[in-house]
Structures are given as C-alpha cells and as structure tokens.
Design a protein around this motif. Structure first.
Motif, PDB file in Angstrom:
ATOM      1  N   GLY A   1       8.305  10.559  -5.347  1.00  0.00           N
ATOM      2  CA  GLY A   1       8.359   9.438  -4.410  1.00  0.00           C
ATOM      3  C   GLY A   1       6.977   8.899  -4.109  1.00  0.00           C
ATOM      4  N   TYR A   2       6.014   9.791  -3.922  1.00  0.00           N
ATOM      5  CA  TYR A   2       4.646   9.353  -3.660  1.00  0.00           C
ATOM      6  C   TYR A   2       4.085   8.598  -4.861  1.00  0.00           C
ATOM      7  N   ALA A   3       4.368   9.090  -6.058  1.00  0.00           N
ATOM      8  CA  ALA A   3       3.843   8.461  -7.268  1.00  0.00           C
ATOM      9  C   ALA A   3       4.376   7.053  -7.446  1.00  0.00           C
ATOM     10  N   ILE A   4       5.675   6.873  -7.228  1.00  0.00           N
ATOM     11  CA  ILE A   4       6.234   5.535  -7.413  1.00  0.00           C
ATOM     12  C   ILE A   4       5.736   4.583  -6.339  1.00  0.00           C
ATOM     13  N   ALA A   5       5.506   5.107  -5.128  1.00  0.00           N
ATOM     14  CA  ALA A   5       4.957   4.267  -4.057  1.00  0.00           C
ATOM     15  C   ALA A   5       3.540   3.824  -4.399  1.00  0.00           C
ATOM     16  N   VAL A   6       2.708   4.745  -4.876  1.00  0.00           N
ATOM     17  CA  VAL A   6       1.337   4.403  -5.247  1.00  0.00           C
ATOM     18  C   VAL A   6       1.332   3.455  -6.445  1.00  0.00           C
ATOM     19  N   ASN A   7       2.277   3.655  -7.356  1.00  0.00           N
ATOM     20  CA  ASN A   7       2.371   2.790  -8.523  1.00  0.00           C
ATOM     21  C   ASN A   7       2.636   1.345  -8.104  1.00  0.00           C
ATOM     22  N   TYR A   8       3.566   1.151  -7.186  1.00  0.00           N
ATOM     23  CA  TYR A   8       3.848  -0.194  -6.695  1.00  0.00           C
ATOM     24  C   TYR A   8       2.714  -0.694  -5.794  1.00  0.00           C
ATOM     25  N   GLY A   9       2.229   0.166  -4.921  1.00  0.00           N
ATOM     26  CA  GLY A   9       1.198  -0.246  -3.988  1.00  0.00           C
ATOM     27  C   GLY A   9      -0.095  -0.643  -4.668  1.00  0.00           C
ATOM     28  N   SER A  10      -0.381  -0.015  -5.795  1.00  0.00           N
ATOM     29  CA  SER A  10      -1.641  -0.303  -6.477  1.00  0.00           C
ATOM     30  C   SER A  10      -1.532  -1.439  -7.489  1.00  0.00           C
ATOM     31  N   LEU A  11      -0.374  -2.102  -7.558  1.00  0.00           N
ATOM     32  CA  LEU A  11      -0.236  -3.223  -8.487  1.00  0.00           C
ATOM     33  C   LEU A  11      -1.288  -4.292  -8.211  1.00  0.00           C
ATOM     34  N   VAL A  12      -1.455  -4.625  -6.935  1.00  0.00           N
ATOM     35  CA  VAL A  12      -2.463  -5.629  -6.576  1.00  0.00           C
ATOM     36  C   VAL A  12      -3.853  -5.154  -6.966  1.00  0.00           C
ATOM     37  N   ALA A  13      -4.116  -3.870  -6.734  1.00  0.00           N
ATOM     38  CA  ALA A  13      -5.436  -3.326  -7.071  1.00  0.00           C
ATOM     39  C   ALA A  13      -5.690  -3.386  -8.576  1.00  0.00           C
ATOM     40  N   ARG A  14      -4.686  -3.053  -9.382  1.00  0.00           N
ATOM     41  CA  ARG A  14      -4.887  -3.038 -10.826  1.00  0.00           C
ATOM     42  C   ARG A  14      -4.939  -4.445 -11.421  1.00  0.00           C
ATOM     43  N   ILE A  15      -4.132  -5.348 -10.879  1.00  0.00           N
ATOM     44  CA  ILE A  15      -4.080  -6.696 -11.439  1.00  0.00           C
ATOM     45  C   ILE A  15      -5.291  -7.523 -11.035  1.00  0.00           C
ATOM     46  N   VAL A  16      -5.724  -7.405  -9.781  1.00  0.00           N
ATOM     47  CA  VAL A  16      -6.788  -8.271  -9.257  1.00  0.00           C
ATOM     48  C   VAL A  16      -8.087  -7.515  -9.009  1.00  0.00           C
ATOM     49  N   PHE A  17      -8.030  -6.453  -8.209  1.00  0.00           N
ATOM     50  CA  PHE A  17      -9.265  -5.801  -7.769  1.00  0.00           C
ATOM     51  C   PHE A  17     -10.010  -5.117  -8.903  1.00  0.00           C
ATOM     52  N   GLN A  18      -9.301  -4.409  -9.774  1.00  0.00           N
ATOM     53  CA  GLN A  18      -9.976  -3.686 -10.847  1.00  0.00           C
ATOM     54  C   GLN A  18     -10.727  -4.617 -11.795  1.00  0.00           C
ATOM     55  N   PRO A  19     -10.118  -5.721 -12.283  1.00  0.00           N
ATOM     56  CA  PRO A  19     -10.893  -6.640 -13.131  1.00  0.00           C
ATOM     57  C   PRO A  19     -12.101  -7.247 -12.419  1.00  0.00           C
ATOM     58  N   ILE A  20     -11.935  -7.593 -11.134  1.00  0.00           N
ATOM     59  CA  ILE A  20     -13.060  -8.160 -10.380  1.00  0.00           C
ATOM     60  C   ILE A  20     -14.181  -7.138 -10.243  1.00  0.00           C
ATOM     61  N   GLU A  21     -13.823  -5.891  -9.968  1.00  0.00           N
ATOM     62  CA  GLU A  21     -14.838  -4.843  -9.845  1.00  0.00           C
ATOM     63  C   GLU A  21     -15.582  -4.655 -11.161  1.00  0.00           C
ATOM     64  N   GLU A  22     -14.858  -4.665 -12.272  1.00  0.00           N
ATOM     65  CA  GLU A  22     -15.509  -4.487 -13.564  1.00  0.00           C
ATOM     66  C   GLU A  22     -16.382  -5.684 -13.906  1.00  0.00           C
ATOM     67  N   MET A  23     -15.921  -6.890 -13.549  1.00  0.00           N
ATOM     68  CA  MET A  23     -16.749  -8.077 -13.749  1.00  0.00           C
ATOM     69  C   MET A  23     -18.036  -7.973 -12.945  1.00  0.00           C
TER      70      MET A  23
END
Length: 587
Positions: free
Chosen positions: A310-332
């Motif tokens: 349950g925790y894993a699926i919650a983090v998976n959904y919760g981190s969608l914004v982080a992976r789609i937007v924040f991670q590319p911006i951080e790497e840029m």
C-alpha cells in the motif's frame, strides 16, 4: 550598439540548450509515465499487495542503493568537467575527453563489489515472510544482474549528459521504461490466466527490470559506438595535468602526494582532482542515499508486507508529479549550473568572480534560479489547495479494492504536503551540487548526519504516536525543510560574495498578495461547498459510483473553474513579469 561578449553568447546558448533538454526530459517522463500509468493500473490488479511491496519497496531499494552509491558522485562531477565544443574550429581537447571517458567508466567497477555486498546483506536480513515467496532468490539474482547491466550503460549515459545530447537519453530511457512495464504486465497476465496464484509475480518484476537495463544499453550503443568500458592510458605529457575544476586549489601537499606510485598510476588514466571530487561526492552519497530512500528502509522494517504494498503504490502515484516535472528540471539545473558556474567561479575569491563574463553568468544564474523558485512556490500552493480537497474522489478511481484497506489512502493524503518541499529542495540542491567545492561537500556531509538524526527521530516519534506509515512522509518533510534551509543559506552567501546585488530576494521568489489571496479564497470556497453537501460521506458511501454522482461532478466542476481563475491571475500578476525578466536578460 555594444556587441555581445563571447562569454555572454555562450551562457545564453547553454541556457537555451538546457531549457531544451528540460523540455525533452519532461516530454519523456510525460509520455513514458502516461503509458506505464495505464499499464500499471492493470498491473496492480494482477498482483497482491505483498508481492508488490516486495518488488516496489525492497527490490527497488536494493537497485537504487547499488546504482546511487556506484554512479551518483561520478555523474555529478562529470557534469562540471566534460569539455564543451562551442566552436567548430576549436574542438574539445582529446586528452580532456579521454579523461572524462575514463572517469565515466568508473561506476561499473565500483558497482561490482557494491552489488555483491548489498545483495548478500539483503539476502541475510530479509524476513522469512519475504524470502518464503515463490522464486524469491531467483528474482533477487535477476535484480542484481539488472543493476550491473544498467551500469554498463554509464559511459554512454555520461557522454550524453556531458554533450547535452538529450535526444539520445530520451530515446534510451523512454523505450526502456515502456519495455519494462510491458514485459512485467505480460508475465503477470500469463501467470494470472494460468493458475491465479501469483507464483511468477516477483519474476515478472525482475525480468521487467532486466529488460529495462538491456533496452537502455542496446539503444545507447549505436548512438555512442566509440564509448568503451575500459579506461585508456593518457599520453605521458598529459598524465599530471592541472585541475580543470579548481585551478587554484592544488597546494603543496597535493603536489607531494602525486609523486608516489599510486598517484602516478591514477594520473595515467584520470585527472587526479576530478577523481578526488568524484570520490568525495560518492562518499557523501551514502548519507544522502539514506535521506533520500530512508522511508523505504524504515517501512520495510516497520510494516508488514501488505502495508508495504500500500505504501509503495501510494508513493508511486504521489511521486508522479516529481518524476514527470521535478526530476527533469533538477537534472536540467545540474547541467546548466555545473557548466555555467564551474571553474574559477566556484572559488571563493570574489574579485576573480567579478570579471565581465563571470558576472554575466552569475546574473543569469541568479535570475534563472529566482524564476524557478517563484514558479515552484506558486505551483505548490495550487497543489496543496486543490489536491487536498479532491484527492479522496480521485482515490476511488485510482486504487483497486484490495489497496483501499492498506495505508495507501492516508499516505497519498500526506504526499500532498510533501510535494512543495520536494520541489524546492530539488532545485536548490541541484545548484549546490553544481558549485560546491570539496570543502563545501565535506561540510554538508556533517550536516547530513544531523539531518539523518532529525529524520529518524521524527519518523520514530510520529510512528509511536500512531501516525503509521504516514509518519515517514511527515519525517521526510521535516528532513527536507532542514536541507532547504541549509542550501538556501549557502546560495545566498555564494551570490553575496560574488555580486553586489542579485535577484534571489523574497520579492522575486514569493508570489504576490493577489495570487495568494485568490488561492486562499478558493480553498475556503471548496471547503464550504464540500461541507454543505456532505460530500465526504457521499464519496465514502458510494465508493467508485461517486464518480457518477451529480453532487460530486458539480463539486469537481466548481473546483476546476476556481483552478482556472487562479492560474489566470497568476499569469497576469506573476507570469508576465517572469517572462519579461527573461527577455531583458536575453537582450
């Protein structure tokens, strides 16, 4: 008309390439995550929370530990030193390229002992409930193979990052993510149709990860045929070069140490200062990794497998914004700041930093960072306002019935408050890692230990109080808040020593009162409408059927209208100002 200086022109072109890189990476994340999101919706309905918890928490933690400790320090240092060819008539030095290529191959050799030690420790420490699952040890072996296989791609990945060839990375990683999800889904579907016992669940996730590693390698290989895993010896006259990172940092003690045989052997293949920086960052990554993945460490220790799923699926959904937007911006940000502010500007000598070219780069960097933080804060306010109000409705659509009874709903609710601090921390730490000297990194490592104590104490106290798995999210918020304070203080001092005035002020970062006011009024209006129609009880009573309720749909439309008003007002009062600021800098 005053002609533009070459340094200014190079800075503008670097910023443009970095922004293009960020757009491509966001596009990669968006397309690949949408595809995998759809497949994952079917995938989680084919696997039990116990198996999903093992794969998404414990095996993923195993993978991230191996990869992070093996490659993170080398990656960050290479972003600073990879030579850029800004003029076709002046190609990058062949020796510099060879030094970087040799260093880029180092993660594979670091990864071999790291993989062995990590796998052995995990195999002996895993609980009997975990190891008794079908094919556990075979799946563990496949994950270890996948980790080593992924490190085989490091020389090509680092070359793509160093040369800002985002297209190569987008192609390799995007295809890898899609292949990984498809392979996992097909094996789970086959297992479900055959026995309905979930016997191949762990094997499915393991083979999916192995498919990802193989796909990334074979997609990179035709694009970088010259990349080699084996370091090549440098010409003798270039075996003890000056540092390309900190030219003034070599002191008598360093020069003396290089005279011994080990230093001469190192100098046959690497720039000693670049290698030293890489190893400093690698040693720091041990503490940083615990802070980044500490929730997985603790949830795998505290919670039963079902709640881990349950925790894993919650983090998976919760981190969608982080992976789609924040991670590319951080790497840029890492790419842009590393290349724009590396070299002499990284020194603490403010007089050196105030040359015309350096001043232009510093001014552009401070303005870009201020604009990024302003957008992130405004976005975070919208996420907290509308996400906290509408998440219970969205959960009825996202979560399968077997996950509603786990910790997933509560963890996702806590994640809404985690997203803002995650956004701010990413940009600030990307800047810090791009300009910090080895001395700065050692100082940060000491503070990281203090942050680790804050995290563990917060998580333990909240868990004992009764917060359950959400205690890990709130502890991460406390941890990241401390890290934001540290890096923000460093950045203000950094610019203060090098510039008479910079753009990192509250007026340039915090949204104005008009936008803040309309966001606050929207939250009050949504809360009042929700309470008046007893929508929480309606959603709980109807479950997934609430998505077709007139009251619920009306509430969603009401929130969507307010959201558009907030975004429109932000553009009028803040967005245009940010665009105008960037245009002035480009003129």
């Amino acid at each position: 008309m005053v002609s533009e200086s070459p340094a200014r022109h190079d800075d503008d072109r670097l910023l443009t390439r970095s922004l293009g890189s960020a757009r491509s990476l966001i596009g990669l994340q968006l397309v690949s995550r949408l595809v995998t999101f759809v497949l994952n919706q079917g995938l989680i309905r084919l696997v039990s929370p116990q198996a999903y918890g093992t794969a998404a928490v414990q095996f993923e933690l195993l993978m991230s530990t191996i990869l992070f400790l093996s490659r993170e320090g080398v990656r960050n240092s290479l972003l600073r030193i990879w030579p850029q060819q800004t003029n076709v008539d002046q190609p990058a030095s062949a020796v510099s390229v060879a030094q970087c290529a040799n260093l880029a191959a180092l993660p594979f050799f670091l990864g071999l002992p790291t993989t062995f030690v990590t796998v052995v420790l995990y195999a002996f420490s895993a609980s009997e409930t975990t190891t008794s699952q079908p094919h556990f040890h075979l799946a563990l072996l496949i994950y270890a193979t996948a980790a080593v296989g992924e490190l085989l791609s490091e020389p090509m990945h680092n070359r793509a990052m160093g040369e800002v060839r985002t297209d190569a990375r987008v192609k390799a990683e995007g295809l890898g993510i899609i292949v990984k999800t498809i392979i996992t889904y097909l094996i789970l579907l086959y297992d479900d149709n055959r026995r309905h016992l979930g016997e191949l669940a762990l094997i499915a996730f393991a083979l999916g990860q192995l498919a990802y590693s193989a796909t990334v390698f074979w997609t990179y290989k035709p694009q970088f045929p010259e990349s080699s895993l084996w370091p090549i010896s440098l010409p003798e006259q270039h075996q003890t070069p000056r540092s390309v990172i900190y030219p003034s940092a070599a002191d008598a003690e360093t020069q003396s140490n290089r005279k011994n045989s080990w230093s001469r052997l190192v100098a046959n293949f690497f720039d000693p200062d670049a290698l030293h920086l890489s190893m400093t960052m690698t040693s720091q990554s041990i503490v940083k990794h615990f802070l980044t993945e500490g929730d997985k460490f603790l949830v795998s220790y505290w919670s039963p497998l079902q709640h881990q799923g349950g925790y894993a699926i919650a983090v998976n959904y919760g981190s969608l914004v982080a992976r789609i937007v924040f991670q590319p911006i951080e790497e840029m940000c890492r790419v842009y700041f590393s290349k724009a502010l590396s070299g002499p500007m990284s020194q603490k000598n403010s007089a050196t930093a105030r040359t015309s070219g350096n001043s232009a780069a510093l001014s552009q960097a401070s303005g870009s960072l201020a604009s990024l933080l302003s957008i992130q804060i405004a976005f975070s306010m919208l996420v907290v306002t509308f996400g906290s109000s509408y998440l219970p409705i969205v959960l009825q659509l996202l979560l399968p019935a077997q996950y509603i009874s786990t910790s997933a709903p509560k963890v996702l609710s806590a994640w809404i408050w985690y997203i803002p601090v995650l956004a701010l921390n990413g940009g600030l730490e990307a800047f810090y890692s791009s300009v910090a000297t080895p001395q700065d990194l050692r100082a940060q490592s000491r503070w990281m230990l203090a942050f680790s104590v804050i995290y563990v104490l917060s998580a333990t106290a909240l868990y004992n109080i009764g917060f359950g798995d959400t205690s890990l999210v709130y502890a991460n918020i406390a941890n990241l808040t401390a890290r934001i304070w540290y890096t923000a203080t460093f950045i203000v001092i950094y610019f203060g020593k090098r510039m008479r005035s910079h753009q990192l002020t509250l007026a340039n970062v915090v949204p104005g009162w008009k936008f803040s006011g309309i966001v606050a009024l929207s939250f009050l209006a949504i809360s009042r409408n929700k309470a008046r129609h007893h929508l929480a009880e309606e959603v709980e009573r109807l479950g997934r059927r609430a998505l077709f309720s007139t009251l619920v749909l009306g509430h969603v439309a009401f929130g969507a209208g307010l959201g558009l008003v907030c975004v429109g007002l932000w553009w009028i009062t803040e967005g245009k100002r940010l665009v105008a600021r960037e245009r002035i800098k480009a003129e």
